[in-house]
Design an enzyme around this catalytic site. Structure first.
Site, PDB file in Angstrom:
ATOM      1  N   ASP A   1     -44.062 110.028  28.754  1.00 56.44           N
ATOM      2  CA  ASP A   1     -43.354 109.076  27.893  1.00 56.44           C
ATOM      3  C   ASP A   1     -44.380 108.317  27.065  1.00 56.44           C
ATOM      4  O   ASP A   1     -45.501 108.065  27.527  1.00 56.44           O
ATOM      5  CB  ASP A   1     -42.531 108.094  28.723  1.00 56.44           C
ATOM      6  CG  ASP A   1     -41.364 108.764  29.433  1.00 56.44           C
ATOM      7  OD1 ASP A   1     -40.786 109.703  28.857  1.00 56.44           O
ATOM      8  OD2 ASP A   1     -41.035 108.358  30.553  1.00 56.44           O
TER       9      ASP A   1
ATOM     10  N   ASP B   1     -35.893 112.256  25.339  1.00 58.20           N
ATOM     11  CA  ASP B   1     -34.966 111.190  25.720  1.00 58.20           C
ATOM     12  C   ASP B   1     -34.144 110.733  24.510  1.00 58.20           C
ATOM     13  O   ASP B   1     -32.935 110.493  24.606  1.00 58.20           O
ATOM     14  CB  ASP B   1     -35.723 109.986  26.283  1.00 58.20           C
ATOM     15  CG  ASP B   1     -36.466 110.301  27.567  1.00 58.20           C
ATOM     16  OD1 ASP B   1     -36.031 111.214  28.292  1.00 58.20           O
ATOM     17  OD2 ASP B   1     -37.471 109.631  27.845  1.00 58.20           O
TER      18      ASP B   1
END
Length: 216
Positions: free
Chosen positions: A147, A181
């Protein structure tokens, strides 16, 4: 291939952007390292997520394995549904939204399945190496999801009269996420927003087809 071109193109673009951004971060940043893109409101910050989207975790080694297997089953189901929708000429916008969700889920599965095998471990003190001599940092399906996008757009403090979190600091938007995401979230959001429109058009198209059959 008619009907498949746009969904496949969208899936390919999402996967390429997702994986290129993750590999760049993995090879060029250490865990916790960050830099500002737009003041301190848009930042790149490298973390690794052993669990679900937006930094949420699903505890333990068995939890990680279960989550990875569940993701694979879910992606297979979404992929089957996507093929079915194209064959049966569902609303094009709906199909593209499902393609977004499929691409995002597949992007994070790639991390979980293969990153542990092909990268050395990222730490606060050293960057990862691709195809290290001693092998990767984890086994198949036990890799971490990369991430990097952090958008602390609004920071403040809850007022004293606010229940539970009175006087505590809050940040919007706190979670750190990736392209995959984002694709999942956008796909789900658009389906929720345009749900009535998608299925209303679907009903009208089927009604028109039935009328044509009757008239013939």
């Amino acid at each position: 291939m008619k009907g498949y071109t746009k969904p496949l193109l969208l899936i390919t673009i999402i996967l390429l952007v997702d994986q290129i951004s993750k590999i760049w971060v993995k090879l060029n940043m250490t865990i916790g390292q960050s830099f500002k893109v737009i003041s301190d409101r848009v930042m790149i910050q490298f973390i690794e997520n052993p669990g679900m989207a937006y930094g949420m975790e699903f505890g333990g080694e068995y939890g990680k394995l279960f989550l990875s297997v569940f993701r694979i089953i879910a992606v297979a189901g979404i992929g089957y549904g996507l093929v079915y929708m194209v064959k049966n000429k569902y609303n094009r916008g709906f199909i593209l939204n499902v393609a977004l969700i499929f691409a995002g889920a597949l992007g994070n599965i790639i991390d979980s399945a293969f990153y542990g095998l092909i990268f050395s471990e990222s730490t606060p003190y050293q960057k990862a190496v691709l195809f290290p001599d001693g092998g990767g940092y984890a086994t198949f399906l036990h890799g971490y999801v990369v991430d990097m996008f952090h958008l602390p757009i609004w920071k403040g403090t809850f007022p004293t009269w606010f229940p539970i979190w009175s006087g505590e600091e809050f940040v919007f938007f706190r979670p750190i996420f990736n392209v995959a995401d984002s694709a999942i979230s956008i796909g789900v959001f658009l389906i929720l927003i345009f749900n009535n429109r998608y299925f209303k058009e679907e009903h009208v198209e089927k009604h028109d087809v039935n009328n044509e059959v009757v008239e013939d």
